[in-house]
Design an enzyme around this catalytic site. Structure first.
Site, PDB file in Angstrom:
ATOM      1  CG  HIS A 281      -1.816   1.171   1.338  1.00 41.17           C
ATOM      2  ND1 HIS A 281      -3.134   1.137   0.935  1.00 41.17           N
ATOM      3  CD2 HIS A 281      -1.603   2.433   1.797  1.00 41.17           C
ATOM      4  CE1 HIS A 281      -3.689   2.321   1.138  1.00 41.17           C
ATOM      5  NE2 HIS A 281      -2.784   3.125   1.667  1.00 41.17           N
ATOM      6  CD  GLU A 282       1.589   3.623   3.601  1.00 40.35           C
ATOM      7  OE1 GLU A 282       1.825   4.676   2.963  1.00 40.35           O
ATOM      8  OE2 GLU A 282       0.538   3.458   4.250  1.00 40.35           O
TER       9      GLU A 282
ATOM     10  CG  HIS B 229       0.408   6.405  -0.649  1.00 38.64           C
ATOM     11  ND1 HIS B 229      -0.572   7.189  -1.216  1.00 38.64           N
ATOM     12  CD2 HIS B 229      -0.208   5.707   0.348  1.00 38.64           C
ATOM     13  CE1 HIS B 229      -1.732   6.980  -0.595  1.00 38.64           C
ATOM     14  NE2 HIS B 229      -1.530   6.082   0.353  1.00 38.64           N
TER      15      HIS B 229
ATOM     16  CD  GLU C 137      -5.679   5.550   0.058  1.00 34.90           C
ATOM     17  OE1 GLU C 137      -5.783   4.382   0.522  1.00 34.90           O
ATOM     18  OE2 GLU C 137      -4.786   6.338   0.415  1.00 34.90           O
TER      19      GLU C 137
END
Length: 518
Positions: free
Chosen positions: A276-277, A280, A306
């Site tokens: 997830h990170e 980003h 996001e």
């Protein structure tokens, strides 16, 4: 005459160029002050000694004041006024002027003293929240939260005294998708996901849910997190991996850092959090180097940001092909996974469970009910329809109503998220908007590139990343959000692709189509 006219035009163009260059230099200075503050904030959440908070709060407050002064200076306004009437600017320059104008108008509406107070209060709020969560003591955080709510109301009133204060705050994070659209998306997700979740709950399908059961050493988990980032193509020359109580990514295209967290009984959670990170950070790294310090080198707000994290976490990291690739790597680190099959890993990574209290551990379907709860509570707080002291009870009631579970502690309830300690009211809707956009972007990428399963299976992300670079990352803030989405996908933001994706995926996993036809 013609020569004199041409010379005059050249002089006018030169003056406009000089004015634009002066604006650009000023914007770059503002950006650099903000980026320096970002590094200090990263340090505070990752490695700063516990006793460092009082000084750090003042440091951040000072940088915030400097940035505010530069942005709201009369020269900024004069340059904007001059450039907005100039017809010689190209499209990229006009985009920069548009974005700076928006920042300028909002900033000049807010007194410098309020900006400094907000910055210092949020810096001091972080350790208060952290201690309150660890002690399961909402009352110790309540005065800080109340002060933040009051300050953000005051902030919203300064910007637009006639507007819904929550709508003003939401526009800080998503300026080009209105609150009405966000509410419509959230309502549609709630209305259409609840029956799907109910159907999953009633399904007789038996999924493997214990593929990652066990206890896993933190150091080995960190090594595996680095394996994950290597597989996805993380640029280590522009980033690093650390841990934080609440994982986050921050930085610029030259320095985009990732944090994750490790719990000995949740190996899968550390993997998905890291992916997830990465999403980003990958977006941040993909921004154009040559436009660093200007809006053209900045991300297009939080819904798009996001979308990148959810795309990589869900459409890549929770897919069958990903586990066909990555499970053997995980088994090398953890021999207890050697008997797990890719299908079992896939099932465990996509199980639906509505008895989970923790947002960051939620599955793709119930996740959005977590967002709805936070959205409704913070909206009522800012509008004055809910008192801070009543937050724990309302939070618990909504969890019981929407998810059928009731938190036994505030640490598992209203203290679990860090966002309110940052003063980030209006942030939460962007999580669901991002998930919706992720599905829309992934569908558009496959429409253009063809099926991407084989690429994921081989950990070959050049085509997908190339498409994202061209259509999402490189434009920076050149386009407003809806135009960026339309250029990338050919249509406005829509929940259709997300709902189709989850219906197909979970229908297949839980045999819903077969059961419906039986």
């Amino acid at each position: 005459m013609a020569t004199d006219h041409a010379r005059a035009e050249d002089e006018d163009e030169g003056e406009a160029l000089e004015a634009y260059e002066r604006l650009e230099r000023r914007v770059e200075k503002i950006s650099n002050v903000g980026n320096a503050a970002g590094v200090l904030q990263w340090d505070q959440e990752v490695v700063m000694p516990e006793a460092g908070t009082p000084a750090r709060a003042k440091q951040l407050s000072t940088l915030s004041s400097i940035s505010h002064e530069l942005l709201t200076d009369d020269e900024t306004g004069d340059l904007l006024e001059e450039l907005e009437s100039d017809e010689d600017l190209d499209d990229e320059q006009r985009a920069v002027v548009r974005e700076v104008r928006r920042q300028y108008d909002r900033a000049t509406s807010v007194p410098e003293e309020l900006v400094a107070e907000l910055s210092e209060t949020t810096a001091n709020a972080h350790p208060v929240w952290k201690e309150a969560k660890e002690a399961d003591d909402f009352e110790s955080f309540a005065p800080t939260l109340e002060k933040l709510v009051d300050l953000k109301r005051e902030y919203a009133e300064c910007i637009d005294p006639d507007a819904d204060p929550y709508e003003v705050l939401f526009a800080d994070y998503e300026p080009y998708i209105d609150l009405e659209t966000a509410e419509r998306v959230l309502e549609r997700l709630r209305d259409e996901l609840v029956p799907l979740i109910d159907a999953v709950g009633e399904s007789e399908a038996v999924l493997e849910t214990e593929a990652f059961a066990g206890e896993f050493d933190d150091d080995d988990q960190e090594a595996l997190a680095r394996d994950v980032l290597d597989s996805l193509g993380y640029d280590w020359s522009r980033g690093r991996l650390d841990t934080a109580p609440h994982p986050f990514s921050s930085g610029t295209q030259f320095d985009a850092r990732v944090t994750t967290r490790f719990e000995e009984d949740d190996l899968l959670g550390s993997i998905t959090s890291t992916i997830h990170e990465f999403g980003h950070a990958n977006y941040t790294i993909g921004l154009p180097d040559e436009h660093y310090g200007t809006p053209l080198g900045e991300a297009r707000d939080l819904s798009v940001h996001e979308s990148q994290s959810r795309l990589w976490e869900n459409h890549v990291g929770r897919s069958r092909p990903f586990w066909e690739h990555f499970l053997p790597i995980a088994a090398e680190r953890f021999p207890e996974l050697e008997d797990v099959t890719p299908e079992e890993a896939y099932e465990s990574a996509n199980q639906v469970y509505d008895d989970n209290l923790i947002r960051v551990e939620a599955d793709e379907l119930t996740y959005h009910l977590h967002i709805v709860i936070r959205f409704e509570i913070e909206r009522d707080l800012i509008r004055g329809d809910l008192e801070v002291e009543d937050v724990p009870e309302v939070w618990n009631d909504k969890y019981e109503e929407y998810l059928g579970v009731r938190p036994e502690t505030d640490a598992e309830g209203c203290l679990q998220d860090i966002h309110w300690s940052h003063g980030s009211f209006g942030y939460f809707p962007t999580y669901s908007l991002g998930s919706v956009l992720a599905a829309q972007l992934y569908a558009a990428a496959e429409d253009e590139l063809g099926d991407l399963d084989e690429d994921v299976r081989n950990a070959d992300f050049d085509r997908l990343n190339g498409w994202l670079r061209e259509n999402v990352h490189q434009p920076g803030k050149r386009y407003e959000t809806q135009e960026l989405i339309e250029r990338a996908t050919g249509e406005e933001l829509t929940a259709d692709h997300f709902l189709e994706y989850v219906s197909e995926k979970y229908g297949e996993l839980y045999g819903l189509d077969r059961e419906a036809g039986a």
